[in-house]
Motif scaffolding. Sequence first.
Motif, PDB file in Angstrom:
ATOM      1  N   SER A 421       0.857  -1.189   0.000  1.00  0.00           N
ATOM      2  CA  SER A 421       0.000   0.000   0.000  1.00  0.00           C
ATOM      3  C   SER A 421       0.893   1.238   0.000  1.00  0.00           C
ATOM      4  O   SER A 421       2.017   1.211   0.504  1.00  0.00           O
ATOM      5  N   GLY A 422       0.355   2.330  -0.588  1.00  0.00           N
ATOM      6  CA  GLY A 422       1.107   3.573  -0.607  1.00  0.00           C
ATOM      7  C   GLY A 422       0.493   4.582  -1.562  1.00  0.00           C
ATOM      8  O   GLY A 422      -0.404   4.254  -2.353  1.00  0.00           O
ATOM      9  N   PRO A 423       0.960   5.817  -1.506  1.00  0.00           N
ATOM     10  CA  PRO A 423       0.412   6.865  -2.383  1.00  0.00           C
ATOM     11  C   PRO A 423       0.868   6.665  -3.825  1.00  0.00           C
ATOM     12  O   PRO A 423       1.912   6.068  -4.096  1.00  0.00           O
ATOM     13  N   THR A 424       0.085   7.170  -4.723  1.00  0.00           N
ATOM     14  CA  THR A 424       0.414   7.121  -6.153  1.00  0.00           C
ATOM     15  C   THR A 424       1.060   8.431  -6.579  1.00  0.00           C
ATOM     16  O   THR A 424       1.028   9.439  -5.861  1.00  0.00           O
ATOM     17  N   ASP A 425       1.666   8.406  -7.766  1.00  0.00           N
ATOM     18  CA  ASP A 425       2.307   9.627  -8.277  1.00  0.00           C
ATOM     19  C   ASP A 425       1.296  10.731  -8.556  1.00  0.00           C
ATOM     20  O   ASP A 425       1.626  11.915  -8.497  1.00  0.00           O
ATOM     21  N   ALA A 426       0.050  10.328  -8.839  1.00  0.00           N
ATOM     22  CA  ALA A 426      -0.973  11.328  -9.162  1.00  0.00           C
ATOM     23  C   ALA A 426      -1.570  11.975  -7.920  1.00  0.00           C
ATOM     24  O   ALA A 426      -2.421  12.864  -8.037  1.00  0.00           O
ATOM     25  N   GLY A 427      -1.188  11.533  -6.746  1.00  0.00           N
ATOM     26  CA  GLY A 427      -1.712  12.115  -5.516  1.00  0.00           C
ATOM     27  C   GLY A 427      -2.786  11.285  -4.858  1.00  0.00           C
ATOM     28  O   GLY A 427      -3.330  11.694  -3.825  1.00  0.00           O
ATOM     29  N   GLY A 428      -3.111  10.134  -5.430  1.00  0.00           N
ATOM     30  CA  GLY A 428      -4.103   9.261  -4.822  1.00  0.00           C
ATOM     31  C   GLY A 428      -3.461   8.238  -3.902  1.00  0.00           C
ATOM     32  O   GLY A 428      -2.364   8.443  -3.373  1.00  0.00           O
ATOM     33  N   PHE A 429      -4.148   7.111  -3.737  1.00  0.00           N
ATOM     34  CA  PHE A 429      -3.643   6.053  -2.851  1.00  0.00           C
ATOM     35  C   PHE A 429      -4.012   4.717  -3.469  1.00  0.00           C
ATOM     36  O   PHE A 429      -5.073   4.558  -4.065  1.00  0.00           O
ATOM     37  N   ARG A 430      -3.095   3.732  -3.307  1.00  0.00           N
ATOM     38  CA  ARG A 430      -3.297   2.421  -3.900  1.00  0.00           C
ATOM     39  C   ARG A 430      -3.068   1.333  -2.853  1.00  0.00           C
ATOM     40  O   ARG A 430      -2.111   1.386  -2.076  1.00  0.00           O
ATOM     41  N   VAL A 431      -3.958   0.343  -2.842  1.00  0.00           N
ATOM     42  CA  VAL A 431      -3.839  -0.816  -1.998  1.00  0.00           C
ATOM     43  C   VAL A 431      -3.860  -2.046  -2.902  1.00  0.00           C
ATOM     44  O   VAL A 431      -4.800  -2.223  -3.692  1.00  0.00           O
ATOM     45  N   SER A 432      -2.822  -2.886  -2.811  1.00  0.00           N
ATOM     46  CA  SER A 432      -2.709  -4.084  -3.638  1.00  0.00           C
ATOM     47  C   SER A 432      -2.447  -5.290  -2.764  1.00  0.00           C
ATOM     48  O   SER A 432      -1.713  -5.205  -1.761  1.00  0.00           O
ATOM     49  N   ALA A 433      -3.030  -6.417  -3.135  1.00  0.00           N
ATOM     50  CA  ALA A 433      -2.842  -7.662  -2.383  1.00  0.00           C
ATOM     51  C   ALA A 433      -2.926  -8.843  -3.329  1.00  0.00           C
ATOM     52  O   ALA A 433      -3.715  -8.833  -4.281  1.00  0.00           O
ATOM     53  N   VAL A 434      -2.107  -9.841  -3.084  1.00  0.00           N
ATOM     54  CA  VAL A 434      -2.109 -11.102  -3.829  1.00  0.00           C
ATOM     55  C   VAL A 434      -2.184 -12.237  -2.815  1.00  0.00           C
ATOM     56  O   VAL A 434      -1.350 -12.305  -1.916  1.00  0.00           O
ATOM     57  N   ILE A 435      -3.168 -13.115  -2.976  1.00  0.00           N
ATOM     58  CA  ILE A 435      -3.408 -14.191  -2.028  1.00  0.00           C
ATOM     59  C   ILE A 435      -3.365 -15.521  -2.783  1.00  0.00           C
ATOM     60  O   ILE A 435      -3.996 -15.658  -3.817  1.00  0.00           O
ATOM     61  N   PRO A 436      -2.621 -16.506  -2.267  1.00  0.00           N
ATOM     62  CA  PRO A 436      -2.643 -17.833  -2.896  1.00  0.00           C
ATOM     63  C   PRO A 436      -4.046 -18.430  -2.890  1.00  0.00           C
ATOM     64  O   PRO A 436      -4.814 -18.245  -1.947  1.00  0.00           O
ATOM     65  N   ALA A 437      -4.370 -19.157  -3.960  1.00  0.00           N
ATOM     66  CA  ALA A 437      -5.726 -19.688  -4.090  1.00  0.00           C
ATOM     67  C   ALA A 437      -5.967 -20.873  -3.168  1.00  0.00           C
ATOM     68  O   ALA A 437      -7.104 -21.231  -2.895  1.00  0.00           O
ATOM     69  N   SER A 438      -4.928 -21.516  -2.667  1.00  0.00           N
ATOM     70  CA  SER A 438      -5.121 -22.675  -1.802  1.00  0.00           C
ATOM     71  C   SER A 438      -4.112 -22.654  -0.661  1.00  0.00           C
ATOM     72  O   SER A 438      -3.151 -21.920  -0.698  1.00  0.00           O
TER      73      SER A 438
END
Length: 438
Positions: A421-438
Amino acid sequence: MTTTGEDHVPARGGPWWWDRRRGAVLDVGLAVVSAFECAAEGVPFARDAGIPWAAGVVFGLLAGSVLVVRRKWPIAVVLVAIAVTPAQMGFLMGIVGLYTLAASELPRRIIGSLAGMSLLGTFIVMFVRVRQDMARDDLDLGDWFVPFASITASLGVTAPPVLLGMYVGARRRLMESLRERADSLERELQLLAERAEERAEWARNEERTRIAREMHDVVAHRVSLMVVHAAALQAVARKDPEKAVKNAALVGDMGRQALTELREMLGVLRSGGESGPRERPSVPLAAVGVAAAAAASRAAEDEGRAEGPCLSELDELIGQSAAAGMVVALSVEGEERSYAREVEQTAFRVVQEALTNVHKHAAGAKTYVRLAHRVSEIAMQVENEPPPEVSSASSARLPSGGNGLVGMKERVTALGGVFVSGPTDAGGFRVSAVIPAS
């Protein structure tokens, strides 16, 4: 419960090499009796040897008193007993010395050699004495009687104390081995109890963290939407009554949904216990720790069985945010499929908390929700543009405890996923997550 090994070590309360005063009194008493016996037997020895009887008495006293050191030097006592055997003295000293030698921790070859020497010496002395007595009394009992009597007497004097000593020594070693084993088991039980207590404490901490995270996820999102709708309701109450009624209905729906989820969570918490006080049983510490860990495990299983959000409710979640005035765009990549309950709940909570943060910190900002179904994992991303400077919900003044991102990261990493997670260059905010399927 047994005591520790240190408690089994007898206190050294006796003089010199004795561990206890009772042992010292016993050895001194035996030495006194042996000294008087040898002194009495020294008189005929002195007469036969042609020396003064006083010298025989003194020799017997000195020889018999050696028995006092039988615990420290059993070999010396047996050697002295063998040495005085030709003088026909030291009967008690020989028996007690052989018993002490056989019961000691000395190697078996030494015990066997000394016992054999004592047997041979007794046999020779008895052989000579029986022949002399038969010759003096002019008895003719046959050639077999002298060796038979000699063997019987020597075995009778040597074998019983040796066998008894070996039995007592083996029994003593067995008791010490059992005691050491009991002490080892006691230490293992203490270690198990300590580890069980640590596991129980860890389980309690994990359970508290899980409850706090669930409470935050359930309450924060619903209440945030309620606050946003309430602020909008306050703004349009007089200008647009129909919209005000609609917002009021949405606030009611949000409140009922929040109460429903809270009741489900409280039901899970109560399902592991029994109502009403009862007497607390007296159980060992290890059983308490294991029971606590088992209770925590049952609570975790109840959590998995309880009803919870899933990815199929994602459209409804985004619709609620859109109803609160947020512009949300949802895009889904890959073929939709079902996942494990924990995976779907975590993915849903990540999107939910990210939308909640947008309501709190970037009210009115356009938000993009992206969901990707991959072969062995599921990825999600929530990104918002910079918020407008003037927002109809800006007066909501939503508080922030700073636990949302922490809770999301804990959920994702607990399943072996990656969270960024962290701010974007455009001034917004981004949250990313990757979870194993099993």
